[in-house]
Design an enzyme around this catalytic site. Structure first.
Site, short mmCIF file in Angstrom:
data_model
loop_
_atom_site.label_atom_id
_atom_site.label_comp_id
_atom_site.label_asym_id
_atom_site.label_seq_id
_atom_site.Cartn_x
_atom_site.Cartn_y
_atom_site.Cartn_z
N ALA A 156 30.84 -21.56 -7.85
CA ALA A 156 32.12 -22.14 -7.47
C ALA A 156 33.26 -21.34 -8.40
CB ALA A 156 32.05 -23.60 -8.01
N TYR A 162 41.17 -14.57 -14.91
CA TYR A 162 39.94 -14.51 -13.92
C TYR A 162 39.14 -13.29 -14.77
CZ TYR A 162 37.69 -13.96 -9.55
OH TYR A 162 36.61 -13.89 -8.74
N ARG A 186 18.36 -43.50 2.96
CA ARG A 186 17.86 -44.80 3.70
C ARG A 186 17.78 -46.08 2.83
NH1 ARG A 186 12.76 -44.47 6.85
NH2 ARG A 186 12.20 -42.79 5.15
N ALA A 230 44.70 -6.23 -12.83
CA ALA A 230 46.28 -6.55 -13.30
C ALA A 230 46.37 -7.84 -12.41
CB ALA A 230 47.12 -5.47 -13.09
N GLY A 231 47.22 -8.79 -13.07
CA GLY A 231 47.47 -9.95 -12.26
C GLY A 231 46.07 -11.11 -12.45
N ILE A 255 37.63 -20.11 -8.76
CA ILE A 255 39.05 -20.20 -8.30
C ILE A 255 39.73 -19.13 -8.87
CG2 ILE A 255 39.08 -22.73 -8.31
CD1 ILE A 255 40.65 -22.69 -10.75
N ILE A 271 18.07 -48.99 0.29
CA ILE A 271 18.73 -49.25 -1.06
C ILE A 271 19.33 -48.01 -1.50
CG2 ILE A 271 18.64 -49.86 -3.45
CD1 ILE A 271 15.79 -51.61 -3.00
N GLY A 316 32.62 -7.34 -5.10
CA GLY A 316 33.75 -6.52 -4.95
C GLY A 316 34.55 -7.51 -4.14
N TYR A 317 35.51 -7.03 -3.53
CA TYR A 317 36.55 -7.94 -2.55
C TYR A 317 35.70 -8.10 -1.31
CZ TYR A 317 40.12 -7.21 -5.89
OH TYR A 317 41.09 -6.96 -7.25
#
Ligand code: CAA
Length: 228
Positions: A70, A134, A12, A129-130, A72, A14, A165-166
């Protein structure tokens, strides 16, 4: 570089103008407000800026819980992994934890209370793997938390890690369907992906007063896929 601005009293008067000005200048803005839910709701609807309610005058309300969630993925087999894919994942999933925790640490020490909860991953524990990038970052999050837990213990700050886990999120659903169904789900003894709420409940517990004796710990929530 994303610039984050927290504007107290930011919904609100200013403060609202400051929030909007900063947003227009390219900042990601979080607006704090103390009491007027209706005005804050209207402000958020009009501006797209999220408003968070607490009183800056209330010392206890400043007791901080930080959830480093956060993260990726930039998955590729190592021989195809680019420096960019390496850097993006390390910057977000490991340095991001430093970037968020460091500015809040002094306040937690002053108030003699804090909760730092970092979401790592099963793949930081077992490797995948891959996911060299990460797995390295997520393992780093565990080391970070174990070291910081020792520094925070006398100051009433607990520092813990959750290794999901997944979990049925967009990140996991983005895995090639064949890879997910044929290679990953069969490795999960409970026979299903986890639900995001199953991780959220771990966070709520670690954030609570009841969890004050738990620090430097890693909670594994992976349906039995890996016993750390
Ligand atoms: N171990 C050893 N070798 C493996 C392997 C494994 N687990 N998986 C694949 N390979 C081998 C394959 O057999 C293949 O070998 P050949 O070339 O000799 O035939 C080679 O690696 C390439 O495999 P792909 O054909 O799968 O390669 P691709 O380039 O098409 O895909 C990938 C690579 C994108 C990494 C894909 O394999 C993949 O998506 N894997 C799953 C990765 C994963 O689990 N990511 C988790 C994302 S969700 C998340 O991260 C959340 C969380 O915290 C759990």
């Amino acid at each position: 570089m994303t610039k984050v601005a927290l504007v107290t009293g930011g919904s609100r008067g200013i403060g609202a103008a400051i929030s909007i000005g900063l947003k227009n200048a390219g900042y990601t803005v979080a607006a704090n407000y103390a009491g007027n839910d209706e005005a804050a709701g209207k402000f958020s609807a009009q501006t797209g800026i999220k408003a968070y309610k607490w009183s800056v005058a209330d010392y206890d309300a400043c007791a901080a819980v930080l959830v480093n969630n956060a993260g990726i993925t930039r998955d590729a087999m190592f021989h195809k992994l680019t420096r960019e894919q390496w850097k993006e994942v390390i910057d977000t999933n490991l340095s991001g934890v430093f970037n968020m925790t460091h500015p809040l640490w002094g306040g937690m020490r002053d108030r003699k209370f804090g909760r730092v909860i970092t979401i790592s991953s099963i793949n930081g524990q077992k490797g995948q793997a891959g996911q060299v990038n990460y797995s390295a970052a997520k393992a780093g999050d565990i080391g970070f938390s174990k070291a910081l837990a020792q520094e925070g213990a006398r100051a009433g700050i607990t520092v813990n890690v959750i290794c999901p886990g997944y979990i049925a999120t967009e990140m996991v659903k983005a895995i090639d369907e064949k890879v997910l169904n044929e290679r990953i789900i069969p490795q999960i003894p409970v026979g299903r992906l986890g639900e995001p709420e199953e991780i959220a409940r771990c966070v709520v517990f670690l954030a609570s007063e009841d969890a004050g004796f738990i620090t430097g710990s890693t909670i594994t929530a992976n349906g039995g896929q890996y016993f750390a």
